[in-house]
Design a protein around this motif. Structure first.
Motif, PDB file in Angstrom:
ATOM      1  N   VAL A  26      51.155  39.692  39.910  1.00 50.83           N
ATOM      2  CA  VAL A  26      49.717  39.916  39.722  1.00 50.83           C
ATOM      3  C   VAL A  26      49.321  39.645  38.271  1.00 50.83           C
ATOM      4  O   VAL A  26      48.267  39.052  37.996  1.00 50.83           O
ATOM      5  CB  VAL A  26      49.342  41.340  40.156  1.00 50.83           C
ATOM      6  N   ALA A  27      50.171  40.049  37.319  1.00 54.62           N
ATOM      7  CA  ALA A  27      49.854  39.814  35.910  1.00 54.62           C
ATOM      8  C   ALA A  27      49.789  38.326  35.600  1.00 54.62           C
ATOM      9  O   ALA A  27      48.913  37.868  34.842  1.00 54.62           O
ATOM     10  CB  ALA A  27      50.889  40.498  35.020  1.00 54.62           C
ATOM     11  N   GLY A  28      50.696  37.535  36.181  1.00 57.11           N
ATOM     12  CA  GLY A  28      50.654  36.095  35.950  1.00 57.11           C
ATOM     13  C   GLY A  28      49.393  35.457  36.494  1.00 57.11           C
ATOM     14  O   GLY A  28      48.774  34.602  35.836  1.00 57.11           O
ATOM     15  N   VAL A  29      48.973  35.876  37.684  1.00 58.22           N
ATOM     16  CA  VAL A  29      47.751  35.334  38.268  1.00 58.22           C
ATOM     17  C   VAL A  29      46.525  35.746  37.453  1.00 58.22           C
ATOM     18  O   VAL A  29      45.616  34.948  37.207  1.00 58.22           O
ATOM     19  CB  VAL A  29      47.636  35.783  39.735  1.00 58.22           C
ATOM     20  N   VAL A  30      46.494  37.012  37.004  1.00 59.39           N
ATOM     21  CA  VAL A  30      45.365  37.493  36.206  1.00 59.39           C
ATOM     22  C   VAL A  30      45.302  36.767  34.870  1.00 59.39           C
ATOM     23  O   VAL A  30      44.217  36.407  34.384  1.00 59.39           O
ATOM     24  CB  VAL A  30      45.476  39.020  36.008  1.00 59.39           C
ATOM     25  N   LEU A  31      46.462  36.526  34.251  1.00 57.87           N
ATOM     26  CA  LEU A  31      46.485  35.796  32.985  1.00 57.87           C
ATOM     27  C   LEU A  31      45.972  34.375  33.164  1.00 57.87           C
ATOM     28  O   LEU A  31      45.249  33.838  32.304  1.00 57.87           O
ATOM     29  CB  LEU A  31      47.903  35.781  32.429  1.00 57.87           C
ATOM     30  N   LEU A  32      46.312  33.748  34.283  1.00 59.46           N
ATOM     31  CA  LEU A  32      45.808  32.403  34.566  1.00 59.46           C
ATOM     32  C   LEU A  32      44.288  32.407  34.698  1.00 59.46           C
ATOM     33  O   LEU A  32      43.589  31.591  34.073  1.00 59.46           O
ATOM     34  CB  LEU A  32      46.457  31.878  35.838  1.00 59.46           C
ATOM     35  N   GLY A  33      43.747  33.327  35.510  1.00 57.93           N
ATOM     36  CA  GLY A  33      42.298  33.373  35.702  1.00 57.93           C
ATOM     37  C   GLY A  33      41.556  33.742  34.440  1.00 57.93           C
ATOM     38  O   GLY A  33      40.525  33.127  34.107  1.00 57.93           O
ATOM     39  N   GLY A  34      42.060  34.737  33.695  1.00 56.20           N
ATOM     40  CA  GLY A  34      41.389  35.128  32.460  1.00 56.20           C
ATOM     41  C   GLY A  34      41.441  34.041  31.406  1.00 56.20           C
ATOM     42  O   GLY A  34      40.469  33.826  30.669  1.00 56.20           O
TER      43      GLY A  34
ATOM     44  N   ILE B  87      41.601  30.722  31.928  1.00 58.73           N
ATOM     45  CA  ILE B  87      40.659  29.665  32.297  1.00 58.73           C
ATOM     46  C   ILE B  87      39.224  30.102  31.995  1.00 58.73           C
ATOM     47  O   ILE B  87      38.412  29.321  31.477  1.00 58.73           O
ATOM     48  CB  ILE B  87      40.833  29.301  33.778  1.00 58.73           C
ATOM     49  N   ALA B  88      38.905  31.364  32.321  1.00 63.17           N
ATOM     50  CA  ALA B  88      37.552  31.853  32.080  1.00 63.17           C
ATOM     51  C   ALA B  88      37.220  31.848  30.595  1.00 63.17           C
ATOM     52  O   ALA B  88      36.138  31.401  30.179  1.00 63.17           O
ATOM     53  CB  ALA B  88      37.402  33.258  32.659  1.00 63.17           C
ATOM     54  N   ALA B  89      38.145  32.334  29.755  1.00 65.94           N
ATOM     55  CA  ALA B  89      37.879  32.368  28.316  1.00 65.94           C
ATOM     56  C   ALA B  89      37.765  30.968  27.733  1.00 65.94           C
ATOM     57  O   ALA B  89      36.949  30.719  26.840  1.00 65.94           O
ATOM     58  CB  ALA B  89      38.987  33.152  27.613  1.00 65.94           C
ATOM     59  N   ALA B  90      38.588  30.029  28.224  1.00 65.90           N
ATOM     60  CA  ALA B  90      38.534  28.660  27.708  1.00 65.90           C
ATOM     61  C   ALA B  90      37.216  27.976  28.050  1.00 65.90           C
ATOM     62  O   ALA B  90      36.732  27.138  27.276  1.00 65.90           O
ATOM     63  CB  ALA B  90      39.708  27.857  28.248  1.00 65.90           C
ATOM     64  N   LEU B  91      36.615  28.322  29.186  1.00 64.83           N
ATOM     65  CA  LEU B  91      35.367  27.688  29.611  1.00 64.83           C
ATOM     66  C   LEU B  91      34.127  28.466  29.179  1.00 64.83           C
ATOM     67  O   LEU B  91      33.009  28.067  29.514  1.00 64.83           O
ATOM     68  CB  LEU B  91      35.367  27.531  31.143  1.00 64.83           C
ATOM     69  N   GLY B  92      34.308  29.576  28.483  1.00 61.95           N
ATOM     70  CA  GLY B  92      33.163  30.353  28.037  1.00 61.95           C
ATOM     71  C   GLY B  92      32.599  31.278  29.086  1.00 61.95           C
ATOM     72  O   GLY B  92      31.443  31.685  28.991  1.00 61.95           O
ATOM     73  N   LEU B  93      33.389  31.659  30.081  1.00 54.00           N
ATOM     74  CA  LEU B  93      32.963  32.595  31.110  1.00 54.00           C
ATOM     75  C   LEU B  93      33.466  33.984  30.767  1.00 54.00           C
ATOM     76  O   LEU B  93      34.206  34.183  29.802  1.00 54.00           O
ATOM     77  CB  LEU B  93      33.488  32.143  32.485  1.00 54.00           C
ATOM     78  N   GLU B  94      33.060  34.962  31.560  1.00 54.25           N
ATOM     79  CA  GLU B  94      33.455  36.341  31.311  1.00 54.25           C
ATOM     80  C   GLU B  94      34.729  36.665  32.092  1.00 54.25           C
ATOM     81  O   GLU B  94      34.711  36.684  33.323  1.00 54.25           O
ATOM     82  CB  GLU B  94      32.329  37.295  31.712  1.00 54.25           C
ATOM     83  N   PRO B  95      35.875  36.939  31.421  1.00 49.20           N
ATOM     84  CA  PRO B  95      37.113  37.238  32.149  1.00 49.20           C
ATOM     85  C   PRO B  95      37.008  38.470  33.038  1.00 49.20           C
ATOM     86  O   PRO B  95      37.619  38.522  34.113  1.00 49.20           O
ATOM     87  CB  PRO B  95      38.137  37.442  31.028  1.00 49.20           C
ATOM     88  N   LEU B  96      36.228  39.470  32.612  1.00 47.61           N
ATOM     89  CA  LEU B  96      36.122  40.683  33.429  1.00 47.61           C
ATOM     90  C   LEU B  96      35.433  40.391  34.752  1.00 47.61           C
ATOM     91  O   LEU B  96      35.823  40.924  35.788  1.00 47.61           O
ATOM     92  CB  LEU B  96      35.372  41.765  32.652  1.00 47.61           C
TER      93      LEU B  96
END
Length: 414
Positions: free
Chosen positions: A241-249, A251-260
């Motif tokens: 789960v941590a690996g999947v969350v790190l991937l999504g967060g 990508i979100a931070a790199a594109l300027g989206l909100e990781p939360l």
């Protein structure tokens, strides 16, 4: 090859060693506060505040030569912790769990959230008449994020009285904050580029970024569901789960989206689609303390670094902290009146309580404030982060004082 890092002077080295000693002293006080008779230190040395205070000390006394590299590392940690807090928040929206609540209670919470947003906008309008308050950083999209943080506080106040109510105001606050952060970032990004589409598909605007962030969150939830379909030990599930969350967060931070927001939708999708619901809840509950500690230490470190540099907008800090305190206290009073005068429904058959330690809604507000550190100017982002942290600290002390000095219950008449 980069230039070598200069050696620290004796003053910086002495301050760094002093910080290590003070952090060790905090650890000792945290252990002593668990003993009987040490109630005075309990509200300050609770795990939620212990790591935050250690982060402030570390940021204030850290070696200046190594601070930029460590700040970049902590920025990644904050992104991961914010996404993990979002997953924990999303798992609280389990449609298969029978909530014990009344429609009137949810309606009241929604009304409180709307009043909180109106209060923030009114306060910003009044602050605009005082240029010394630094209102240049508090217009437009930044106010949406502040409104979202205050709306999360409404859900946190309601959870203190009714722990099994779904955090409706927190969901609306996270949505509003995600809209604001996507607008603050400002830059569009290409989604599709191929010979068949020469110009590519550009994602731009608040709604476009929110839609793509929502799709990303659902996709991360599907990936987490597929990764945890088989039976695994608890430690393996945490890593997956941590690996999947790190991937999504990431990508979100790199594109300027909100990781939360991405994590929240991923958690909501995962908990409602998985066939191993109890295993997922156990995974989130057992590993949440690590993400909470990282969020508190990282936010505290940036606050300590800002205190050392002196780059904080005191006007932004003052009005934001006042808003957090007043709105949270008003919501707490309203929740107590609701519990007292609005009769609760009887528990449904097969009612299952929320697992302990799965989510602290105050961390949602901290994660949203930490996201502003990547976007707003340094002095404004640090001021808002410090205002949220200081407001939550004052509320904890007020709660401890009210419990300590609460009059004893009258003795029953014989």
């Amino acid at each position: 090859m980069g230039s070598p890092v200069p050696a620290p002077d004796l003053i910086d080295l002495g301050r760094f060693c002093l910080g290590l000693v003070l952090i060790g002293g905090l650890r000792v006080l945290a252990q002593m506060s668990r003993r009987p008779g040490a109630e005075f230190w309990a509200p300050l040395m609770a795990p939620r505040l212990h790591y935050g205070l250690a982060g402030v000390l570390s940021g204030y006394t850290f070696l200046p030569q190594l601070a930029p590299a460590f700040a970049a590392l902590l920025a990644i940690v904050l992104v991961f912790c914010g996404a993990w807090v979002g997953v924990a928040a999303g798992c609280s929206f389990d449609l298969r769990r029978e909530y014990q609540h009344r429609f009137l209670g949810l309606l009241l919470e929604g009304g409180q959230a709307g009043l909180a947003m109106a209060a923030v906008l009114l306060a910003a309008f009044l602050v605009n008449h005082f240029p010394a308050a630094g209102s240049i950083y508090l217009n437009g999209a930044a106010l949406e994020v502040v409104c979202g943080i205050c709306m999360v506080g409404i859900s946190a106040a309601g959870a203190e009285q009714q722990a099994n109510r779904p955090p409706l105001a927190a969901l609306c606050g996270a949505l509003l904050a995600a809209l604001g952060i996507s607008q603050l970032h400002g830059s569009p990004f290409p989604l599709l580029s191929s010979p068949l589409v020469p110009r590519g598909l550009i994602v731009d605007g608040q709604l476009g970024k929110l839609l793509f962030g929502s799709m990303l969150g659902c996709g991360i939830g599907v990936l987490a569901d597929l990764a945890t379909r088989d039976e695994h030990p608890l430690a393996v599930r945490c890593y997956l789960v941590a690996g999947v969350v790190l991937l999504g967060g990431g990508i979100a931070a790199a594109l300027g989206l909100e990781p939360l927001w991405v994590g929240l939708l991923a958690g909501a999708w995962l908990i409602n689609a998985t066939l191993r619901r109890l295993d997922i809840l156990e995974t989130i509950s057992q590993s949440y303390s690590f993400a909470q500690s990282g969020l508190l230490f990282g936010g505290g470190w940036f606050l300590g670094e800002a205190l050392l540099a002196g780059g904080t907008n005191l006007g932004v800090f003052a009005w934001a902290a006042l808003l957090v305190l007043v709105l949270r206290l008003a919501a707490r009073l309203s929740s107590r009146l609701e519990v007292r005068y609005v009769p609760a429904e009887r528990p449904h058959r097969g009612h299952r309580p929320v697992p302990a330690g799965a989510l602290d809604l105050d961390d949602v507000g901290l994660a949203l404030a930490a996201s502003l550190l990547r976007i707003l100017p340094s002095e404004a982002g640090i001021a808002l982060m410090g205002a949220v942290a200081a407001g939550q600290l004052c509320l904890r002390l007020i709660g401890w004082w009210s419990r300590r000095w609460r009059p004893p219950a009258p003795a029953p008449l014989l």
